[in-house]
Write a protein that holds these residues in place. Structure first.
Motif, PDB file in Angstrom:
ATOM      1  N   GLU A 185       0.765  -0.665   0.191  1.00 28.89           N
ATOM      2  CA  GLU A 185       0.569  -0.163   0.133  1.00 28.89           C
ATOM      3  C   GLU A 185       0.530   0.994   0.104  1.00 28.89           C
ATOM      4  OE1 GLU A 185       0.585  -1.218   4.156  1.00 28.89           O
ATOM      5  OE2 GLU A 185       0.124  -2.153   2.466  1.00 28.89           O
ATOM      6  N   GLY A 186       0.708   2.213   0.210  1.00 34.79           N
ATOM      7  CA  GLY A 186       0.901   3.688  -0.556  1.00 34.79           C
ATOM      8  C   GLY A 186       1.656   3.895   0.850  1.00 34.79           C
ATOM      9  N   SER A 533     -10.615  -3.355   4.159  1.00 38.95           N
ATOM     10  CA  SER A 533     -12.099  -3.352   2.993  1.00 38.95           C
ATOM     11  C   SER A 533     -12.064  -1.883   2.350  1.00 38.95           C
ATOM     12  CB  SER A 533     -12.865  -3.530   3.737  1.00 38.95           C
ATOM     13  OG  SER A 533     -13.024  -2.688   4.968  1.00 38.95           O
ATOM     14  N   PHE A 534     -12.014  -0.832   2.825  1.00 36.19           N
ATOM     15  CA  PHE A 534     -11.964   0.912   1.511  1.00 36.19           C
ATOM     16  C   PHE A 534     -11.774   0.673   0.724  1.00 36.19           C
ATOM     17  CE2 PHE A 534     -13.180   1.764   6.634  1.00 36.19           C
ATOM     18  CZ  PHE A 534     -14.387   2.500   5.852  1.00 36.19           C
ATOM     19  N   GLY A 535     -10.041   0.617   0.638  1.00 42.92           N
ATOM     20  CA  GLY A 535      -9.034   0.535  -1.492  1.00 42.92           C
ATOM     21  C   GLY A 535      -8.771   1.102  -1.191  1.00 42.92           C
ATOM     22  N   VAL A 536      -8.547   2.960  -0.159  1.00 40.93           N
ATOM     23  CA  VAL A 536      -8.613   4.483  -1.001  1.00 40.93           C
ATOM     24  C   VAL A 536      -6.889   3.865  -1.105  1.00 40.93           C
ATOM     25  CG1 VAL A 536      -8.238   5.785   0.563  1.00 40.93           C
ATOM     26  CG2 VAL A 536      -9.758   4.832   1.160  1.00 40.93           C
ATOM     27  N   SER A 537      -7.174   4.102  -2.576  1.00 41.72           N
ATOM     28  CA  SER A 537      -5.538   4.845  -3.216  1.00 41.72           C
ATOM     29  C   SER A 537      -4.817   6.220  -2.006  1.00 41.72           C
ATOM     30  CB  SER A 537      -6.176   4.619  -4.692  1.00 41.72           C
ATOM     31  OG  SER A 537      -4.646   5.712  -4.937  1.00 41.72           O
ATOM     32  N   VAL A 538      -3.622   5.443  -1.887  1.00 41.61           N
ATOM     33  CA  VAL A 538      -3.267   7.228  -0.956  1.00 41.61           C
ATOM     34  C   VAL A 538      -2.820   8.197  -1.998  1.00 41.61           C
ATOM     35  CG1 VAL A 538      -1.107   7.106   0.444  1.00 41.61           C
ATOM     36  CG2 VAL A 538      -2.458   5.587   1.006  1.00 41.61           C
TER      37      VAL A 538
END
Length: 543
Positions: A185-186, A533-538
């Protein structure tokens, strides 16, 4: 304001309160510009516009700055913004470094206001969130896009967080996560306040992945800007390039063939599946379901290899450009239209095989794995009223009961039936369930698109890349696409055949704030799984 009754003869006529004008009326009564859907407002009318947002159902899509003015972009379509997009933009010419902000009334504006302050040095008055978004004190100057950037005082030694919660300060503990996690992840820095075996406070510091995308897209050619738009969000590469390309086409008055729209939509559904598989795999991995995560990553790789074999690309990068699509069908140097359609039909058939085999097995395995089903129930809940206020879409919005889906009104999807999955629980388990149902729906739509990709000897051959008549005069265009996480919108300004300015509305910034709130109250041991679970792209948050 109380208005006294007006005496008339022996009685009194009670004067009624004057009705408040709508957002649409206020904006459309402003000064017209060369663009039919953009109007300039005075400062007084801008203040009235902000107050009007307390009761009006107008949907705020984005807020941007270009150094000379602040622009608020609304959907002038169906109330609630559920279907269709009709743009309406209000512009306020700046007379100083401040303007009346929207976030105290419409919290969706908060990440846009924070970005404007960091990049342009223009501050939103009455802002609900005054934290920096991307400026972590490491830049040589502050407000780097402003006309007169100020030299920075230097990077602070420690990140600045808000004071801890009183209960956490008294009997809890404070933990830090990131920004260098060693994972895929970012980079983002979380500070968690934990007390009584629950996460009470969550604060995220972003900006470590800021690349200056909007500034880099200014003043470049259409081809360069289109390529950059595909680097905004790795999980929505095609959606961003489609939105940018469609905005350019709208600014030029160019209409692409219906088949081009169908191809773009089909590729967008493949990307949606790929993004959902990635999010589910990371959630399973964080929850401790290693075998399930491995199966999901393998399924994602199978999908990429199918794309590589059929259209010459593992990732759907740079497939969509202004004017059409660019594809390299495997094994062919000279691409005839029939060859392209045959390759696309083969791609759809191969993905259908994946949908009836591996995908069903993985879905069954997920349902039998308790740590990602019952283990995520009730964790990271997003209330429906918050989802409505922030106009959430994608899996997060649909897991809260919002059925908003722009695809329902897009011409590119006119040949297929769309069934948008919806749940009401709003927790991490519901988000994952919606992603599986979304994948199943995308697989069904891809099969329907495949049936359209059949050469017709009697029909006119479609052109997959229409020639563009690039205007030299200034023109503006807009477009929106339903990405994996919700509505993605681009507004472009063209001048002398180049991109003068691009405004990007990406849902990741809003979802980052939702994630911060929803993670409060979850179990510390489940924090990573709920966050995934949110799948937020940093990177998409930082732009």
């Amino acid at each position: 304001m109380s208005i006294p009754p007006i005496l008339f003869g022996g009685g009194a006529l009670v004067a009624q309160e004057p009705s408040r004008p709508t957002v649409r009326t206020l904006i459309r009564n402003g000064q017209k510009t060369e663009t039919a859907w953009r109007f300039e407002l005075t400062e007084d009318v801008w203040f009235d516009l902000v107050e009007c947002l307390r009761d009006d159902l107008a949907v705020l899509l984005g807020l941007w700055c270009d150094g000379k003015a602040v622009h608020a972009f609304f959907n002038d379509g169906v109330p609630g913004g559920e279907v269709g997009l009709r743009p309406l933009m209000a512009s306020l010419m700046l007379d100083g470094p401040r303007y009346r902000g929207f976030s105290a009334i419409r919290h969706r504006a908060a990440p846009f206001e924070r970005m404007i302050r960091d990049l342009w040095g223009v501050e939103a008055m009455d802002a609900a969130d005054t934290r920096p978004l991307v400026d972590r004190g490491a830049w040589a100057v502050t407000a780097p896009l402003s006309e007169r950037p100020v030299p920075a005082s230097g990077m602070t030694e420690m990140p600045e967080f808000s004071p801890p919660d009183p209960l956490v300060a008294a009997q809890g503990m404070v933990f830090s996560r990131g920004p260098a996690s060693g994972g895929s992840e970012g980079p983002v820095h979380f500070r968690l306040g934990v007390a009584n075996e629950r996460v009470r406070t969550v604060e995220a510091l972003t900006g470590f992945a800021h690349r200056g995308m909007e500034a880099r897209m200014a003043g470049v050619s259409l081809a360069e800007a289109a390529a950059l738009s595909g680097r905004i969000h790795v999980g929505a590469t095609l959606a961003h390039q489609w939105a940018f390309s469609a905005a350019v086409e709208q600014a030029m008055g160019t209409t692409v063939a219906p088949m081009i729209g169908h191809i773009r939509a089909m590729l967008c559904e493949i990307e949606r599946i790929h993004t959902h598989l990635t999010c589910l795999a990371r959630t399973a991995d964080a929850a401790g379901a290693e075998m399930l995560a491995t199966r999901l990553y393998k399924a994602r790789d199978i999908l990429s290899r199918v794309c590589q074999a059929a259209i010459g690309r593992r990732l759907l990068l740079d497939c969509v450009v202004p004017g059409g699509v660019t594809l390299a069908i495997s094994g062919h140097e000279q691409l005839h239209e029939d060859v392209v359609l045959e390759g696309l039909r083969t791609l759809c058939e191969e993905i259908a095989v994946f949908g009836t085999g591996d995908f069903l097995d993985i879905q069954t395995l997920w349902q039998a794995t308790s740590v990602v089903t019952s283990g995520l129930v009730g964790e990271g809940v997003v209330p429906r009223d918050q989802a409505d206020a922030l106009v959430l879409g994608g899996a997060i919005g649909r897991s809260c009961g919002r059925g908003a889906d722009l695809r329902q009104s897009m011409e590119a999807y006119s040949g297929v039936r769309i069934r948008t999955p919806v749940a009401i629980e709003g927790d991490a388990a519901a988000r994952c369930r919606i992603r599986f149902e979304d994948i199943a729906e995308s697989l069904r739509m891809i099969a329907a698109f495949g049936a359209m990709f059949t050469p017709d000897d009697e029909a006119e051959r479609p052109s997959f890349l229409a020639p563009l008549k690039i205007p030299q005069e200034r023109s503006e265009g807009y477009a929106a696409v339903e990405g994996p996480d919700g509505l993605i919108c681009h507004v472009v300004i063209l001048q002398a055949g180049r991109v003068e300015r691009t405004f990007i509305a990406e849902p990741a910034g809003v979802l980052q704030g939702v994630q911060e709130t929803a993670l409060q109250g979850c179990s510390p041991s489940k924090f990573d799984a709920v966050r995934c679970s949110f799948g937020v792209s940093v990177a998409a948050v930082d732009l």
